[in-house]
Write an enzyme that holds these catalytic residues in place. Structure first.
Site, PDB file in Angstrom:
ATOM      1  N   PHE A 121       0.864  -1.177   0.000  1.00 46.94           N
ATOM      2  CA  PHE A 121       0.000   0.000   0.000  1.00 46.94           C
ATOM      3  C   PHE A 121       0.899   1.224   0.000  1.00 46.94           C
ATOM      4  O   PHE A 121       1.781   1.352   0.852  1.00 46.94           O
ATOM      5  CB  PHE A 121      -0.869  -0.039   1.267  1.00 46.94           C
ATOM      6  CG  PHE A 121      -1.964   0.983   1.330  1.00 46.94           C
ATOM      7  CD1 PHE A 121      -3.248   0.658   0.947  1.00 46.94           C
ATOM      8  CD2 PHE A 121      -1.716   2.264   1.811  1.00 46.94           C
ATOM      9  CE1 PHE A 121      -4.275   1.590   1.035  1.00 46.94           C
ATOM     10  CE2 PHE A 121      -2.732   3.194   1.905  1.00 46.94           C
ATOM     11  CZ  PHE A 121      -4.012   2.858   1.513  1.00 46.94           C
ATOM     12  N   THR A 124       2.807   7.598   0.531  1.00 47.83           N
ATOM     13  CA  THR A 124       3.817   8.589   0.910  1.00 47.83           C
ATOM     14  C   THR A 124       4.720   8.987  -0.252  1.00 47.83           C
ATOM     15  O   THR A 124       5.208   8.142  -1.004  1.00 47.83           O
ATOM     16  CB  THR A 124       4.680   8.048   2.062  1.00 47.83           C
ATOM     17  OG1 THR A 124       3.829   7.689   3.149  1.00 47.83           O
ATOM     18  CG2 THR A 124       5.671   9.093   2.537  1.00 47.83           C
ATOM     19  N   GLY A 129       4.064  13.401   3.184  1.00 50.34           N
ATOM     20  CA  GLY A 129       3.870  12.192   3.960  1.00 50.34           C
ATOM     21  C   GLY A 129       2.549  12.271   4.693  1.00 50.34           C
ATOM     22  O   GLY A 129       1.566  11.612   4.357  1.00 50.34           O
ATOM     23  N   SER A 130       2.494  13.155   5.688  1.00 53.77           N
ATOM     24  CA  SER A 130       1.262  13.326   6.460  1.00 53.77           C
ATOM     25  C   SER A 130       0.145  13.932   5.615  1.00 53.77           C
ATOM     26  O   SER A 130      -1.029  13.631   5.818  1.00 53.77           O
ATOM     27  CB  SER A 130       1.535  14.227   7.672  1.00 53.77           C
ATOM     28  OG  SER A 130       2.489  13.635   8.534  1.00 53.77           O
ATOM     29  N   TRP A 154       9.130   4.970   0.910  1.00 54.85           N
ATOM     30  CA  TRP A 154       8.733   4.208   2.104  1.00 54.85           C
ATOM     31  C   TRP A 154       7.557   3.274   1.852  1.00 54.85           C
ATOM     32  O   TRP A 154       6.648   3.174   2.674  1.00 54.85           O
ATOM     33  CB  TRP A 154       8.400   5.146   3.268  1.00 54.85           C
ATOM     34  CG  TRP A 154       9.554   5.970   3.720  1.00 54.85           C
ATOM     35  CD1 TRP A 154       9.694   7.319   3.586  1.00 54.85           C
ATOM     36  CD2 TRP A 154      10.753   5.522   4.367  1.00 54.85           C
ATOM     37  NE1 TRP A 154      10.899   7.735   4.109  1.00 54.85           N
ATOM     38  CE2 TRP A 154      11.576   6.642   4.598  1.00 54.85           C
ATOM     39  CE3 TRP A 154      11.212   4.259   4.762  1.00 54.85           C
ATOM     40  CZ2 TRP A 154      12.817   6.565   5.202  1.00 54.85           C
ATOM     41  CZ3 TRP A 154      12.453   4.175   5.370  1.00 54.85           C
ATOM     42  CH2 TRP A 154      13.243   5.324   5.589  1.00 54.85           C
ATOM     43  N   GLN A 333      17.085   2.247  30.332  1.00 54.35           N
ATOM     44  CA  GLN A 333      17.693   2.815  31.542  1.00 54.35           C
ATOM     45  C   GLN A 333      17.868   1.745  32.618  1.00 54.35           C
ATOM     46  O   GLN A 333      18.902   1.697  33.308  1.00 54.35           O
ATOM     47  CB  GLN A 333      16.819   3.953  32.078  1.00 54.35           C
ATOM     48  CG  GLN A 333      17.439   4.743  33.221  1.00 54.35           C
ATOM     49  CD  GLN A 333      18.593   5.618  32.763  1.00 54.35           C
ATOM     50  OE1 GLN A 333      18.654   5.989  31.597  1.00 54.35           O
ATOM     51  NE2 GLN A 333      19.502   5.923  33.660  1.00 54.35           N
ATOM     52  N   GLY A 336      20.892  -0.253  32.243  1.00 55.25           N
ATOM     53  CA  GLY A 336      22.167   0.419  32.438  1.00 55.25           C
ATOM     54  C   GLY A 336      23.039   0.336  31.199  1.00 55.25           C
ATOM     55  O   GLY A 336      22.556   0.431  30.068  1.00 55.25           O
ATOM     56  N   GLU A 360       2.321   5.286   9.600  1.00 54.10           N
ATOM     57  CA  GLU A 360       0.854   5.210   9.574  1.00 54.10           C
ATOM     58  C   GLU A 360       0.210   6.476  10.139  1.00 54.10           C
ATOM     59  O   GLU A 360      -0.800   6.416  10.842  1.00 54.10           O
ATOM     60  CB  GLU A 360       0.356   3.976  10.351  1.00 54.10           C
ATOM     61  CG  GLU A 360       0.961   2.675   9.913  1.00 54.10           C
ATOM     62  CD  GLU A 360       0.556   2.288   8.499  1.00 54.10           C
ATOM     63  OE1 GLU A 360      -0.499   2.751   8.027  1.00 54.10           O
ATOM     64  OE2 GLU A 360       1.305   1.531   7.864  1.00 54.10           O
TER      65      GLU A 360
END
Length: 382
Positions: A121, A124, A129-130, A154, A333, A336, A360
């Site tokens: 599909f 873009t 894009g948006s 993309w 985090q 570490g 998406e």
């Protein structure tokens, strides 16, 4: 108003959780590291008959978006890429099912359902894009069909797909409209470019497309126009949210096991209150995201009108993927120094989560959809 899991959905959850742990998890790091398409995982999903899961019973599915979200969540919990294999098959299936002609359904849906055929599909473009309405790829009417010129970026799954649903502008009743065109593999003038090197979602290729006077017959025009394109996005957004929930839960799984296996200053790392509160917050956020995603999926199953579904689907996608990013960041985090080492899988969750905030429909666009439902659209300057 609310969802509850049926016995069938709990069976799907149990099955996919077992398959994910026993067969998928051990492949996840290798798929990410090599960035090679996981043909074995595709074959596994095909064997399980999952390619029609969200769709009507007559196509071999359950008719339930909630069931599909449960499956995506369980797979994404251990391997983002394997979960993605389902989604890239489901989006073209859904677009053809809802906007295609009977001839197109008979032609494409059986192959997609069995896994013998792959689809992709593509909307873009480099400059849009948006803003789907800003696409420049154009289809011009010619005898017997259309000629398409333009370029896309993309497009996920495109180098493996038997056909790509390409969004293009075309003249409709004297005005510019947008619709999807079925462009088949091997069509003259249609080229799939080199796959992108991505920080996450590495196992499923995304490529540019080039269309140079590509002829498609009239029968390859998918009906519904721009509205069908946007409805395809709306109805699939709970699935993107489900991937976020799965990633977040998987990050929690890894972080919990890690801190329970470590000691510092004479005690278990998991006994420090600061660590316990971090994990508690991660679990709270993930459960909230899960409930919002399942709510959105239930609205799809209830055939809720777009005015009701669109903002909830946008909330679910936005919140769940933002949660995935926050939870994965905290999980790194908790690891570490090990968190930034390629030896441990948690960095994979961090990279894949970042992808989800963008694809998406970016999360900024999702916020626009929610704001528009509250305040109406902002008038564009002329």
């Amino acid at each position: 108003m609310y969802y509850s899991l049926t016995d069938d959905q709990r069976q799907i959850q149990d099955l996919l959780r077992r398959v994910a742990r026993e067969k998928v998890a051990k492949r996840a790091d290798d798929i990410d590291r090599t960035a090679e398409y996981p043909h074995d995982m595709y074959a596994l999903l095909k064997e399980l008959g999952l390619f029609t899961l969200p769709f009507p019973v007559e196509y071999g599915g359950t008719g339930s978006m909630l069931s599909a979200c449960i499956a995506i969540e369980e797979l994404a919990r251990v391997c983002y890429n394997t979960a993605y294999l389902l989604l890239v098959q489901w989006v073209p299936f859904g677009a053809i099912l809802h906007g295609g002609s009977e001839e197109q359904k008979e032609w494409l849906l059986p192959g997609l359902a069995s896994g013998e055929m792959r689809g992709a599909f593509s909307t873009t473009e480099a400059q849009s894009g948006s803003d789907v309405s800003g696409i420049r790829t154009r289809a011009v009417k010619v005898p017997g069909g259309y000629k398409i010129n333009g370029a896309k970026i993309w497009c996920t799954n495109s180098d493996l797909a038997d056909f790509v649903l390409v969004a293009a502008k075309y003249e409709q009743d004297g005005k510019d409209g947008i619709s999807l065109f079925i462009v088949e593999k091997g069509t003259a003038g249609f080229t799939v470019g080199k796959k992108e090197e991505k920080i996450g979602a590495r196992g499923v290729p995304s490529c540019p497309l080039f269309l140079d006077d590509v002829f498609v017959p009239e029968k390859n025009l998918v009906g519904g126009g721009f509205r069908a394109v946007m409805e395809a996005f709306n109805s699939s957004r709970p699935l993107i949210g489900a991937r976020g929930v799965g990633l977040a839960q998987g990050a929690i799984d890894h972080a919990t096991a890690f801190v329970q296996d470590r000691k510092a200053f004479g005690q278990q790392v998991s006994d420090f209150q600061g660590i316990r509160w971090m994990l508690a917050d991660m679990a709270i956020q993930t459960e909230a995201a899960r409930n919002l995603v399942y709510r959105a999926a239930s609205l799809v199953d209830q055939s809720a009108p777009a005015v009701e579904l669109a903002p909830i689907a946008a909330m679910a996608k936005c919140f769940a993927t933002d949660t995935a990013m926050r939870v994965a960041t905290d999980a790194v985090q908790l690891f570490g120094a090990a968190g930034v080492s390629a030896e441990y899988p948690i960095n994979r969750y961090f990279r894949d989560a970042k992808v989800l905030q963008i694809i998406e429909g970016t999360n900024q666009i999702q916020r626009n959809i929610v704001a528009n439902s509250l305040l109406g659209r902002v008038a564009r300057a002329r």
